[in-house]
Design a protein around this motif. Structure first.
Motif, PDB file in Angstrom:
ATOM      1  N   ILE A 113     -39.106  45.984 -33.438  1.00  0.00           N
ATOM      2  CA  ILE A 113     -38.281  45.533 -34.561  1.00  0.00           C
ATOM      3  C   ILE A 113     -38.788  44.197 -35.092  1.00  0.00           C
ATOM      4  O   ILE A 113     -38.927  44.008 -36.313  1.00  0.00           O
ATOM      5  CB  ILE A 113     -36.810  45.433 -34.131  1.00  0.00           C
ATOM      6  CG1 ILE A 113     -36.241  46.846 -33.904  1.00  0.00           C
ATOM      7  CG2 ILE A 113     -35.979  44.707 -35.186  1.00  0.00           C
ATOM      8  CD1 ILE A 113     -34.852  46.858 -33.309  1.00  0.00           C
ATOM      9  N   LEU A 114     -39.080  43.258 -34.213  1.00  0.00           N
ATOM     10  CA  LEU A 114     -39.551  41.941 -34.647  1.00  0.00           C
ATOM     11  C   LEU A 114     -40.908  42.033 -35.327  1.00  0.00           C
ATOM     12  O   LEU A 114     -41.168  41.354 -36.324  1.00  0.00           O
ATOM     13  CB  LEU A 114     -39.605  40.984 -33.455  1.00  0.00           C
ATOM     14  CG  LEU A 114     -38.250  40.508 -32.938  1.00  0.00           C
ATOM     15  CD1 LEU A 114     -38.430  39.663 -31.678  1.00  0.00           C
ATOM     16  CD2 LEU A 114     -37.505  39.712 -34.007  1.00  0.00           C
ATOM     17  N   GLU A 115     -41.798  42.870 -34.787  1.00  0.00           N
ATOM     18  CA  GLU A 115     -43.128  43.015 -35.391  1.00  0.00           C
ATOM     19  C   GLU A 115     -43.034  43.624 -36.785  1.00  0.00           C
ATOM     20  O   GLU A 115     -43.732  43.188 -37.707  1.00  0.00           O
ATOM     21  CB  GLU A 115     -44.008  43.882 -34.491  1.00  0.00           C
ATOM     22  CG  GLU A 115     -44.486  43.163 -33.233  1.00  0.00           C
ATOM     23  CD  GLU A 115     -45.340  44.055 -32.351  1.00  0.00           C
ATOM     24  OE1 GLU A 115     -45.451  45.272 -32.650  1.00  0.00           O
ATOM     25  OE2 GLU A 115     -45.893  43.541 -31.363  1.00  0.00           O
ATOM     26  N   ALA A 121     -36.774  45.946 -40.691  1.00  0.00           N
ATOM     27  CA  ALA A 121     -37.548  46.766 -39.758  1.00  0.00           C
ATOM     28  C   ALA A 121     -37.170  48.233 -39.897  1.00  0.00           C
ATOM     29  O   ALA A 121     -38.028  49.120 -39.840  1.00  0.00           O
ATOM     30  CB  ALA A 121     -37.316  46.289 -38.328  1.00  0.00           C
ATOM     31  N   CYS A 135     -31.832  40.730 -42.774  1.00  0.00           N
ATOM     32  CA  CYS A 135     -32.054  40.481 -41.358  1.00  0.00           C
ATOM     33  C   CYS A 135     -33.203  41.346 -40.835  1.00  0.00           C
ATOM     34  O   CYS A 135     -33.673  42.274 -41.505  1.00  0.00           O
ATOM     35  CB  CYS A 135     -30.782  40.761 -40.571  1.00  0.00           C
ATOM     36  SG  CYS A 135     -30.303  42.495 -40.535  1.00  0.00           S
ATOM     37  N   ALA A 136     -33.630  41.039 -39.621  1.00  0.00           N
ATOM     38  CA  ALA A 136     -34.741  41.770 -39.002  1.00  0.00           C
ATOM     39  C   ALA A 136     -34.409  43.251 -38.847  1.00  0.00           C
ATOM     40  O   ALA A 136     -35.282  44.110 -39.031  1.00  0.00           O
ATOM     41  CB  ALA A 136     -35.066  41.153 -37.643  1.00  0.00           C
ATOM     42  N   GLN A 168     -37.145  45.978 -29.008  1.00  0.00           N
ATOM     43  CA  GLN A 168     -36.911  44.698 -29.671  1.00  0.00           C
ATOM     44  C   GLN A 168     -38.209  44.138 -30.223  1.00  0.00           C
ATOM     45  O   GLN A 168     -38.247  43.571 -31.316  1.00  0.00           O
ATOM     46  CB  GLN A 168     -36.263  43.719 -28.696  1.00  0.00           C
ATOM     47  CG  GLN A 168     -34.820  44.051 -28.372  1.00  0.00           C
ATOM     48  CD  GLN A 168     -34.243  43.169 -27.280  1.00  0.00           C
ATOM     49  OE1 GLN A 168     -34.925  42.300 -26.742  1.00  0.00           O
ATOM     50  NE2 GLN A 168     -32.988  43.390 -26.945  1.00  0.00           N
ATOM     51  N   GLN A 169     -39.289  44.312 -29.472  1.00  0.00           N
ATOM     52  CA  GLN A 169     -40.588  43.839 -29.924  1.00  0.00           C
ATOM     53  C   GLN A 169     -41.034  44.587 -31.172  1.00  0.00           C
ATOM     54  O   GLN A 169     -41.571  43.983 -32.112  1.00  0.00           O
ATOM     55  CB  GLN A 169     -41.621  44.019 -28.806  1.00  0.00           C
ATOM     56  CG  GLN A 169     -43.013  43.494 -29.153  1.00  0.00           C
ATOM     57  CD  GLN A 169     -44.000  43.672 -28.008  1.00  0.00           C
ATOM     58  OE1 GLN A 169     -43.612  44.022 -26.901  1.00  0.00           O
ATOM     59  NE2 GLN A 169     -45.258  43.443 -28.274  1.00  0.00           N
ATOM     60  N   TYR A 187     -40.513  43.461 -38.756  1.00  0.00           N
ATOM     61  CA  TYR A 187     -39.855  42.478 -39.620  1.00  0.00           C
ATOM     62  C   TYR A 187     -40.859  41.424 -40.097  1.00  0.00           C
ATOM     63  O   TYR A 187     -40.895  41.074 -41.283  1.00  0.00           O
ATOM     64  CB  TYR A 187     -38.717  41.823 -38.847  1.00  0.00           C
ATOM     65  CG  TYR A 187     -38.104  40.610 -39.525  1.00  0.00           C
ATOM     66  CD1 TYR A 187     -37.456  40.726 -40.747  1.00  0.00           C
ATOM     67  CD2 TYR A 187     -38.180  39.350 -38.927  1.00  0.00           C
ATOM     68  CE1 TYR A 187     -36.891  39.613 -41.366  1.00  0.00           C
ATOM     69  CE2 TYR A 187     -37.614  38.245 -39.544  1.00  0.00           C
ATOM     70  CZ  TYR A 187     -36.973  38.375 -40.753  1.00  0.00           C
ATOM     71  OH  TYR A 187     -36.419  37.279 -41.357  1.00  0.00           O
ATOM     72  N   LYS A 188     -41.687  40.951 -39.184  1.00  0.00           N
ATOM     73  CA  LYS A 188     -42.634  39.886 -39.523  1.00  0.00           C
ATOM     74  C   LYS A 188     -43.850  40.410 -40.286  1.00  0.00           C
ATOM     75  O   LYS A 188     -44.360  39.738 -41.188  1.00  0.00           O
ATOM     76  CB  LYS A 188     -43.095  39.186 -38.245  1.00  0.00           C
ATOM     77  CG  LYS A 188     -41.998  38.403 -37.534  1.00  0.00           C
ATOM     78  CD  LYS A 188     -42.520  37.787 -36.241  1.00  0.00           C
ATOM     79  CE  LYS A 188     -41.441  37.004 -35.521  1.00  0.00           C
ATOM     80  NZ  LYS A 188     -41.934  36.439 -34.233  1.00  0.00           N
TER      81      LYS A 188
END
Length: 200
Positions: free
Chosen positions: A55-57, A114, A109-110, A52-53, A59-60
């Motif tokens: 994917i978020l990284e 990602a 979406c993320a 999950q981390q 994405y951002k």
């Protein structure tokens, strides 16, 4: 000495895994098996958290956002129901048989963005035939039937999406777009788009 009442345990490799134990009393067997299951669940939770981390990284702070220079392949993917859009460009070698660079633009979406960024990482330096194989393998992973090897393990960050069928189309949109970019080659911008909503 056992004292007459204590079970005799043989630890296979000194690791607390129930499968390596040999014991004489069922009560202890149950406790140790539960302990092993809890350990496995904790490890799985940690792995999910790590994915999950990732994917978020991605994405951002994507590594491959933009447009390749030059552009040898271009395709636009879009899923109207959720609004995910991927504009994919590829830079190929002189023989147009190997991917030199992959970049994307778009919004969504993320999971979708990602997935596009991780895909771009994995594809750089890949022959076109290998890229097509990776598309099939990613689809299999979304069905719970594949895990990428160590050399491509970053893609496994998307594995958890398979547990949420409604989000699978988000993760596979970049790969669906890539497939069309490779099979219907064109470097020119298009006013049309491809969608994978009918496949999920």
């Amino acid at each position: 000495m056992n004292g007459g009442n204590l079970p005799t345990l043989t630890w296979g490799n000194q690791q607390p895994q129930a499968k390596s134990f040999h014991f004489q009393k069922k009560g202890f067997s149950v406790k140790l098996e539960v302990f092993g299951v809890l350990q496995a669940e904790m490890a799985l939770d940690n792995l999910r958290g790590l994915y999950q981390q990732v994917i978020l990284e991605r994405y951002k702070k994507p590594h491959h956002r933009g447009q390749t220079d030059p552009v040898h392949r271009r395709q636009r993917g879009h899923n109207p129901s959720c609004g995910d859009t991927i504009d994919l460009t590829l830079h190929l070698d002189a023989d147009e048989q190997t991917i030199i660079d992959v970049k994307f633009e778009g919004e969504g979406c993320a999971i979708a963005l990602a997935s596009a960024d991780l895909m771009a990482d994995a594809l750089r330096g890949s022959p076109l035939g290998e890229a097509m194989t990776m598309i099939e393998q990613f689809q299999k992973m979304m069905q719970g039937n594949w895990e990428f090897p160590r050399s491509q393990r970053a893609l496994n960050a998307m594995q958890g999406v398979a547990q949420f069928p409604v989000r699978i189309k988000c993760a596979t949109l970049p790969w669906h777009t890539l497939k069309y970019a490779l099979t219907t080659p064109s470097p020119e911008p298009s006013t049309t788009f491809v969608s994978n909503e009918a496949e999920t």
